[in-house]
Design an enzyme around this catalytic site. Structure first.
Site, short mmCIF file in Angstrom:
data_model
loop_
_atom_site.label_atom_id
_atom_site.label_comp_id
_atom_site.label_asym_id
_atom_site.label_seq_id
_atom_site.Cartn_x
_atom_site.Cartn_y
_atom_site.Cartn_z
N LYS A 70 0.82 -1.22 0.00
CA LYS A 70 0.00 0.00 0.00
C LYS A 70 0.85 1.27 0.00
CE LYS A 70 -3.93 -0.01 2.50
NZ LYS A 70 -4.83 -0.40 3.64
N TYR A 85 7.74 -6.32 -1.62
CA TYR A 85 8.60 -5.12 -1.53
C TYR A 85 9.08 -4.72 -2.92
CZ TYR A 85 12.56 -2.22 0.06
OH TYR A 85 13.45 -1.20 0.29
N1 LIG Z 1 18.31 1.13 4.34
C1 LIG Z 1 18.60 0.67 3.14
O1 LIG Z 1 19.65 0.05 2.94
C2 LIG Z 1 17.64 0.89 1.99
C3 LIG Z 1 17.97 0.32 0.74
C4 LIG Z 1 17.10 0.54 -0.33
C5 LIG Z 1 15.97 1.31 -0.16
N2 LIG Z 1 15.67 1.84 1.05
C6 LIG Z 1 14.43 2.61 1.17
O2 LIG Z 1 14.62 3.76 1.98
C7 LIG Z 1 13.46 4.03 2.74
C8 LIG Z 1 13.80 4.09 4.22
O3 LIG Z 1 14.37 2.86 4.65
P1 LIG Z 1 14.98 2.68 6.12
O4 LIG Z 1 16.10 1.75 6.00
O5 LIG Z 1 15.20 4.03 6.70
O6 LIG Z 1 13.79 1.94 6.84
P2 LIG Z 1 13.08 2.25 8.25
O7 LIG Z 1 12.14 1.13 8.53
O8 LIG Z 1 14.10 2.61 9.27
O9 LIG Z 1 12.26 3.56 7.91
C9 LIG Z 1 11.04 3.57 7.22
C10 LIG Z 1 10.10 4.53 7.92
O10 LIG Z 1 8.88 4.61 7.19
C11 LIG Z 1 7.80 4.62 8.12
N3 LIG Z 1 6.60 4.14 7.43
C12 LIG Z 1 6.37 2.92 6.87
N4 LIG Z 1 5.15 2.86 6.32
C13 LIG Z 1 4.60 4.10 6.51
C14 LIG Z 1 3.34 4.68 6.15
N5 LIG Z 1 2.41 3.99 5.48
N6 LIG Z 1 3.12 5.97 6.49
C15 LIG Z 1 4.05 6.70 7.16
N7 LIG Z 1 5.24 6.19 7.53
C16 LIG Z 1 5.51 4.91 7.21
C17 LIG Z 1 8.28 3.72 9.25
O11 LIG Z 1 7.59 3.90 10.46
C18 LIG Z 1 9.76 4.11 9.34
O12 LIG Z 1 9.97 5.17 10.24
C19 LIG Z 1 12.46 2.92 2.40
O13 LIG Z 1 11.58 3.40 1.41
C20 LIG Z 1 13.32 1.83 1.85
O14 LIG Z 1 12.63 1.02 0.94
C21 LIG Z 1 16.47 1.62 2.14
#
Ligand SMILES: NC(=O)c1ccc[n+]([C@@H]2O[C@H](COP(=O)([O-])OP(=O)(O)OC[C@H]3O[C@@H](n4cnc5c(N)ncnc54)[C@H](O)[C@@H]3O)[C@@H](O)[C@H]2O)c1
Length: 328
Positions: free
Chosen positions: A92, A146
């Site tokens: 979603k 994902y």
């Molecule tokens: N960390 C990595 O290595 C990595 C690699 C590729 C992509 N990403 C992308 O970067 C972004 C952040 O990743 P991260 O590692 O910081 O993860 P994380 O889980 O630490 O952070 C994600 C945040 O999004 C919030 N969230 C999730 N669904 C939500 C919603 N429906 N409404 C509002 N908030 C919501 C969560 O509460 C969390 O605070 C993500 O989109 C992830 O796919 C991260």
């Protein structure tokens, strides 16, 4: 003062982006529903006048009053342990969530950057991965929730760009690490460090010959900032091309932490990518960007952070289903 909306602000990457935009003199609006994030990551920002936090699920209608110059969409469960526990929310936020934010960007005439991922390449048949590789994803495999959410998100963003002329940017992020990762999020780095700190053996899934490339968070944030300010609309890989096998990585963590534990091996999970390394030629050419912080330095900083956490954090259960795997 420019105004930016950062979704996923209480998460690992979102909170570092909030810090960066505050430093750049922005008014930052952080939005998060805290499903995997933690307010502790941004508590140092909450007293600031130019920071506000909205507790909101972006898969529902998103309203922000006043002008907005830029939106960074980082809300999404990001580690396998999380998205396997909450698969529908993951789909979603990558579909309804991005649609809501694109609508907001259109209304405010804001530039929107989305966090995509190396997972759009799936288990890649091309190595290293360049942006023009279309990927090898199993839509109905466990990781499909994902990977396909992120692929849809890219398609939707591009459609708003071509149809509505919206200013959009797409960053494909490869494995990133640093302070504020969760010890229990199931990703390989916090998993190994957590095991070392608890005096447990380090678990490798498979034979450890699968590769990953780890980018330190400050390097990633710099790449994202430059991409946002550039005029390039296509996807851009941001990551560190310094590739390492999981076995070598476990050995590095053993040396870093000085643990006397050994490595143990378990079965590899389904659809686990065998190799991962970004080709960052495009980022170098377009943005003049390359990672500056090597693994030795990045790991030192990250280990210092994990060691500073209260001891109970070491024993916190992952809030996700127990789906232990050692890769992002
Ligand atoms: N960390 C990595 O290595 C990595 C690699 C590729 C992509 N990403 C992308 O970067 C972004 C952040 O990743 P991260 O590692 O910081 O993860 P994380 O889980 O630490 O952070 C994600 C945040 O999004 C919030 N969230 C999730 N669904 C939500 C919603 N429906 N409404 C509002 N908030 C919501 C969560 O509460 C969390 O605070 C993500 O989109 C992830 O796919 C991260």
């Amino acid at each position: 003062m420019p105004r930016v909306l950062i979704t996923g602000a209480a998460g690992f990457l979102g909170s570092h982006l909030c810090d960066r935009f505050i430093k750049e003199g922005y008014h930052v609006i952080g939005m998060d529903n805290l499903i995997t994030g933690d307010l502790k990551n941004i508590e140092h920002l909450t007293p600031l006048q130019n920071f506000e936090f909205h507790h909101h699920d972006v898969s529902k209608f998103v309203h922000v009053s006043g002008k907005l110059d830029e939106i960074l969409h980082f809300a999404s469960p990001a580690s396998p342990i999380d998205y396997l526990k909450i698969p529908i929310q993951t789909l979603k936020v990558g579909s309804l969530g991005i649609h809501n934010l694109l609508g907001l960007a259109k209304e405010k005439k804001a530039r929107l950057l989305i966090a995509s991922t190396s997972e759009v390449y799936g288990d890649p048949a091309v190595h290293p991965q360049t942006e023009d590789y279309w990927g090898n994803v199993n839509p109905v495999g466990p990781r499909g929730v994902y990977d396909e959410a992120k692929r849809f998100q890219e398609a939707m963003t591009m459609a708003y760009h071509t149809y509505h002329g919206l200013e959009t940017r797409i960053v494909r992020i490869f494995n990133t690490y640093g302070p504020r990762m969760r010890l229990n999020d199931g990703r390989v780095l916090p998993a190994f460090i957590g095991q070392a700190l608890r005096g447990e053996d380090l678990t490798i899934f498979g034979d450890g010959s699968q590769t990953r490339s780890f980018c330190y968070v400050d390097d990633l944030v710099e790449g994202i900032y430059r991409l946002l300010k550039s005029d390039y609309v296509g996807p851009v890989n941001i990551g560190n091309p310094d590739e390492i096998t999981i076995k070598q990585f476990a050995e590095e963590i053993i040396r870093l932490t000085g643990t006397s534990q050994k490595i143990v091996y378990k079965t590899l999970p389904t659809d686990d990518p065998k190799q991962r390394r970004p080709d960052i030629s495009l980022a170098i050419k377009l943005l003049g960007w390359e990672p500056k912080i090597d693994r030795a330095e990045g790991l030192k900083r990250t280990y210092a952070y994990f060691k500073s956490l209260p001891e109970e954090d070491l024993y916190k259960e992952a809030h996700g289903r127990a789906f232990d795997k050692n890769s992002k």
